[in-house]
Scaffold this motif. Structure first.
Motif, mmCIF file in Angstrom:
data_model
loop_
_atom_site.group_PDB
_atom_site.id
_atom_site.type_symbol
_atom_site.label_atom_id
_atom_site.label_comp_id
_atom_site.label_asym_id
_atom_site.label_seq_id
_atom_site.Cartn_x
_atom_site.Cartn_y
_atom_site.Cartn_z
ATOM 1 N N ALA A 254 40.264 51.150 41.421
ATOM 2 C CA ALA A 254 41.039 50.270 40.532
ATOM 3 C C ALA A 254 41.037 48.823 41.001
ATOM 4 C CB ALA A 254 42.463 50.798 40.387
ATOM 5 N N PRO A 255 41.198 48.538 42.309
ATOM 6 C CA PRO A 255 41.159 47.122 42.730
ATOM 7 C C PRO A 255 39.811 46.455 42.486
ATOM 8 C CG PRO A 255 42.187 48.497 44.414
ATOM 9 C CD PRO A 255 41.557 49.423 43.421
ATOM 10 N N HIS A 256 38.736 47.222 42.373
ATOM 11 C CA HIS A 256 37.402 46.631 42.234
ATOM 12 C C HIS A 256 36.964 46.497 40.764
ATOM 13 C CE1 HIS A 256 37.049 47.001 46.518
ATOM 14 N NE2 HIS A 256 37.150 48.330 46.478
ATOM 15 N N ILE A 257 37.445 47.384 39.904
ATOM 16 C CA ILE A 257 36.961 47.344 38.520
ATOM 17 C C ILE A 257 38.008 46.852 37.519
ATOM 18 C CG2 ILE A 257 35.370 49.232 39.008
ATOM 19 C CD1 ILE A 257 37.170 51.089 37.431
ATOM 20 N N LEU A 258 39.281 46.774 37.925
ATOM 21 C CA LEU A 258 40.316 46.413 36.956
ATOM 22 C C LEU A 258 41.239 45.307 37.447
ATOM 23 C CD1 LEU A 258 41.435 47.013 34.182
ATOM 24 C CD2 LEU A 258 42.769 48.884 35.137
ATOM 25 N N TRP A 259 41.555 45.265 38.729
ATOM 26 C CA TRP A 259 42.465 44.239 39.216
ATOM 27 C C TRP A 259 41.825 42.860 39.085
ATOM 28 C CZ3 TRP A 259 45.459 45.722 44.296
ATOM 29 C CH2 TRP A 259 46.160 46.917 44.073
ATOM 30 N N PRO A 260 42.618 41.847 38.724
ATOM 31 C CA PRO A 260 42.077 40.480 38.717
ATOM 32 C C PRO A 260 41.693 40.042 40.130
ATOM 33 C CG PRO A 260 44.103 40.615 37.452
ATOM 34 C CD PRO A 260 43.976 41.907 38.176
ATOM 35 N N ASN A 262 41.280 37.771 43.505
ATOM 36 C CA ASN A 262 42.148 36.922 44.337
ATOM 37 C C ASN A 262 43.630 37.206 44.128
ATOM 38 O OD1 ASN A 262 39.761 35.706 45.185
ATOM 39 N ND2 ASN A 262 39.950 34.039 43.700
ATOM 40 N N VAL A 263 44.001 38.457 43.890
ATOM 41 C CA VAL A 263 45.403 38.833 43.771
ATOM 42 C C VAL A 263 45.694 39.927 44.792
ATOM 43 C CG1 VAL A 263 45.510 38.259 41.326
ATOM 44 C CG2 VAL A 263 44.979 40.598 42.022
ATOM 45 N N THR A 264 46.938 40.026 45.117
ATOM 46 C CA THR A 264 47.377 41.064 46.039
ATOM 47 C C THR A 264 48.254 42.056 45.292
ATOM 48 O OG1 THR A 264 49.348 39.800 46.669
ATOM 49 C CG2 THR A 264 47.316 39.423 47.940
ATOM 50 N N ALA A 265 48.669 43.095 46.017
ATOM 51 C CA ALA A 265 49.538 44.099 45.412
ATOM 52 C C ALA A 265 50.883 43.500 45.021
ATOM 53 C CB ALA A 265 49.746 45.257 46.373
ATOM 54 N N ASN A 266 51.357 42.489 45.771
ATOM 55 C CA ASN A 266 52.626 41.854 45.436
ATOM 56 C C ASN A 266 52.539 41.091 44.114
ATOM 57 O OD1 ASN A 266 53.850 42.785 47.782
ATOM 58 N ND2 ASN A 266 53.159 41.008 48.977
ATOM 59 N N ASP A 267 51.359 40.556 43.804
ATOM 60 C CA ASP A 267 51.202 39.818 42.552
ATOM 61 C C ASP A 267 51.318 40.758 41.343
ATOM 62 O OD1 ASP A 267 50.778 37.435 43.929
ATOM 63 O OD2 ASP A 267 48.622 37.842 44.100
ATOM 64 N N LEU A 268 50.844 41.981 41.495
ATOM 65 C CA LEU A 268 50.852 42.920 40.370
ATOM 66 C C LEU A 268 52.172 43.659 40.225
ATOM 67 C CD1 LEU A 268 47.268 44.384 40.799
ATOM 68 C CD2 LEU A 268 48.020 42.661 39.190
ATOM 69 N N GLN A 269 52.872 43.887 41.317
ATOM 70 C CA GLN A 269 54.173 44.550 41.317
ATOM 71 C C GLN A 269 54.141 45.873 40.561
ATOM 72 O OE1 GLN A 269 56.953 41.618 39.921
ATOM 73 N NE2 GLN A 269 56.703 40.306 41.703
ATOM 74 N N GLU A 270 54.931 45.998 39.495
ATOM 75 C CA GLU A 270 55.047 47.290 38.813
ATOM 76 C C GLU A 270 53.812 47.657 37.996
ATOM 77 O OE1 GLU A 270 56.562 44.250 35.867
ATOM 78 O OE2 GLU A 270 56.828 44.658 38.026
ATOM 79 N N ASN A 271 52.898 46.722 37.802
ATOM 80 C CA ASN A 271 51.697 47.026 37.020
ATOM 81 C C ASN A 271 50.673 47.848 37.791
ATOM 82 O OD1 ASN A 271 52.567 45.695 34.701
ATOM 83 N ND2 ASN A 271 51.768 43.722 35.401
ATOM 84 N N ILE A 272 50.865 47.999 39.087
ATOM 85 C CA ILE A 272 49.889 48.756 39.872
ATOM 86 C C ILE A 272 49.823 50.195 39.398
ATOM 87 C CG2 ILE A 272 49.413 49.682 42.170
ATOM 88 C CD1 ILE A 272 50.374 47.126 43.360
ATOM 89 N N THR A 273 50.964 50.780 39.117
ATOM 90 C CA THR A 273 50.989 52.181 38.655
ATOM 91 C C THR A 273 50.252 52.317 37.326
ATOM 92 O OG1 THR A 273 53.118 52.500 39.766
ATOM 93 C CG2 THR A 273 52.473 54.116 38.100
#
Length: 481
Positions: A254-260, A262-273
């Motif tokens: 998911a971090p490689h194909i969908l996450w924007p 230069n962002v971290t897990a803190n930037d996404l917050q509840e959207n990670i799930t």
């Protein structure tokens, strides 16, 4: 694998018995390549039917605005973001460069090798040897031939290098423009009988939305995504050996194909799930996601056949021709045919009524009204066609004489008298006599115009009558002089 199917003539008789493979999405791919604007508008209109995209997010999906991503406006936080930015600045021919067909051809070697080694425990989770990975990376960037089956590299080396390739792309495989759409797809839930939203995902609508969203991905991204999801699907099927379920694989990719970027897990917050669950869903249903919906296939097929096209699943009767004015809808063709038939039927009834009216006038007794009606018919010969069916033979016209002598002739003889010019050799009397009286005198004195029976039976009576008539006419003409 996702290109337009090619038709190849094969002269090998041993291969002619093989089944013919037909791409059901042929017209979809044809429309995508030949008329991308029409294709994009058609697909996006159906995406907005399934998910609610505000104006800004819709403009981002269409590429009209730059995508606004979480963490994009914040300051650089943490060592992780700076490190990833530095890695992407060191671009190679394949790694760190925008996705191209050449890069896909190089990376496809890794995917083919992994399909043969799916039983390795902790595949994609256990890191490989960094030295072997660097050797393999340099070989892929340089374009040299690699023999992965030689035993020099381990399956974990290849799996880690595949993740590295995806992580160093300038943008995620599913692109920044589609980020907000994937978040909305993850929120598609079923409704209960009262119309309230439940917590059960609406799988059919999610699959349909992903099918549409994948259709408007750039061609290289879509091709590599299909290869990748097929690999992850086969990996999850052997989770009893490799201990990697669809959810575990989603956490890795998911971090490689969908996450924007230069962002971290803190930037996404509840959207990670949501994002992780979305990738899990893609892996489980990967065999259905790269088929165009039935109504899109039908729309693309009818687009080239010039007939009515169905634009959505909910309303198959809608007519679609966005940006294509050269197409004529089937409904208008049917309407024009009906109008033509109606006009022909009306014209036929009008002609029959005119024929009936003409017959009625023709059978009327001779009168001034009849003559007036016939003159009206003759004024419009193009509008009146019954003349060919009913012979318009006018009544024989009788010569009328307005003189007093003509009245006497009609009373005595009963028929109009026609004088031949050859018989004008009769010498008139010294007194001026009118022409009609001369005719009458000649007729009365000429026994050739009477039958012999009548002359024998009434010779004396006729002579007396002619004598009296001659005397009367002579006296009348002398008085007029």
């Amino acid at each position: 694998s996702d290109a337009i199917c090619n038709f190849v003539i094969c002269n090998d008789s041993s291969l002619r018995s093989q089944p013919i493979i037909f791409n059901p999405d042929f017209f979809v791919e044809k429309l995508r390549h030949e008329k991308p604007e029409v294709f994009t508008e058609l697909v996006v209109s159906n995406i907005t039917r399934l998910i609610d995209l505000p104006g800004a997010e819709l403009a981002q999906l269409m590429g009209e605005e730059d995508p606004k991503l979480p963490g994009a406006n914040g300051t650089a936080s943490g060592f992780f973001r700076s490190l990833m930015s530095l890695k992407r600045k060191d671009k190679g021919v394949v790694f760190g460069s925008p996705l191209t067909e050449e890069g896909i051809a190089q990376v496809s070697q890794l995917i083919e090798y992994l399909h043969k080694n799916l039983r390795a425990e902790g595949l994609f989770r256990v890191p490989g040897n960094s030295i072997r990975q660097q050797i393999l990376k340099d070989a892929l960037n340089s374009g040299t031939d690699i023999d992965l089956d030689s035993g020099e590299f381990h399956s974990n080396d290849v799996a880690t290098l595949l993740k590295m390739f995806l992580g160093e792309l300038p943008e995620p495989l599913l692109t920044h423009k589609h980020f907000h759409a994937h978040l909305k797809i993850a929120d598609l839930m079923l409704f209960d009988e009262k119309g309230n939203k439940t917590s059960t995902p609406d799988k059919e609508r999610q699959i349909e939305a992903l099918q549409l969203l994948f259709l408007i991905l750039p061609a290289p991204n879509r091709s590599l995504l299909k290869l990748l999801l097929d690999l992850l699907y086969q990996t999850a099927k052997k989770q009893d050996k490799n201990k990697m379920s669809a959810h575990n694989l989603a956490l890795m990719f998911a971090p490689h194909i969908l996450w924007p970027r230069n962002v971290t897990a803190n930037d996404l917050q509840e959207n990670i799930t949501k994002l992780n669950n979305g990738v899990t869903f893609m892996i489980k249903h990967s065999q259905k996601l790269f088929k165009a919906p039935a109504y899109i296939r039908e729309c693309a097929r009818l687009h080239y056949l010039g007939s009515r096209a169905h634009t959505s699943k909910d309303d198959l009767d809608l007519l679609t021709s966005p940006g294509s004015k050269e197409l004529q809808p089937l409904k208008s063709q049917k309407r024009s045919r009906l109008d033509t038939c109606h006009q022909e039927e009306t014209q036929q009834r009008t002609e029959e009524a005119l024929k009936e009216l003409f017959r009625h006038v023709h059978n009327m007794p001779d009168s001034a009204k009849k003559k007036k009606l016939i003159r009206q018919f003759n004024k419009h010969p193009t509008a009146l066609t019954p003349g060919s069916d009913v012979p318009a033979s006018p009544a024989p016209r009788r010569t009328r004489s307005r003189s007093f002598s003509g009245l006497i002739k009609r009373k005595v003889l009963g028929t109009p008298v026609i004088l031949e010019r050859k018989s004008r050799d009769v010498t008139p009397e010294p007194e001026r006599v009118s022409k009609e009286n001369i005719h009458l005198l000649q007729k009365c004195g000429s026994p050739a115009h009477m039958s012999q029976a009548k002359l024998k039976s009434s010779e004396g009576r006729k002579e007396e009558s002619c004598r009296r008539m001659r005397a009367h006419l002579l006296s009348k003409d002398s008085s007029s002089l």
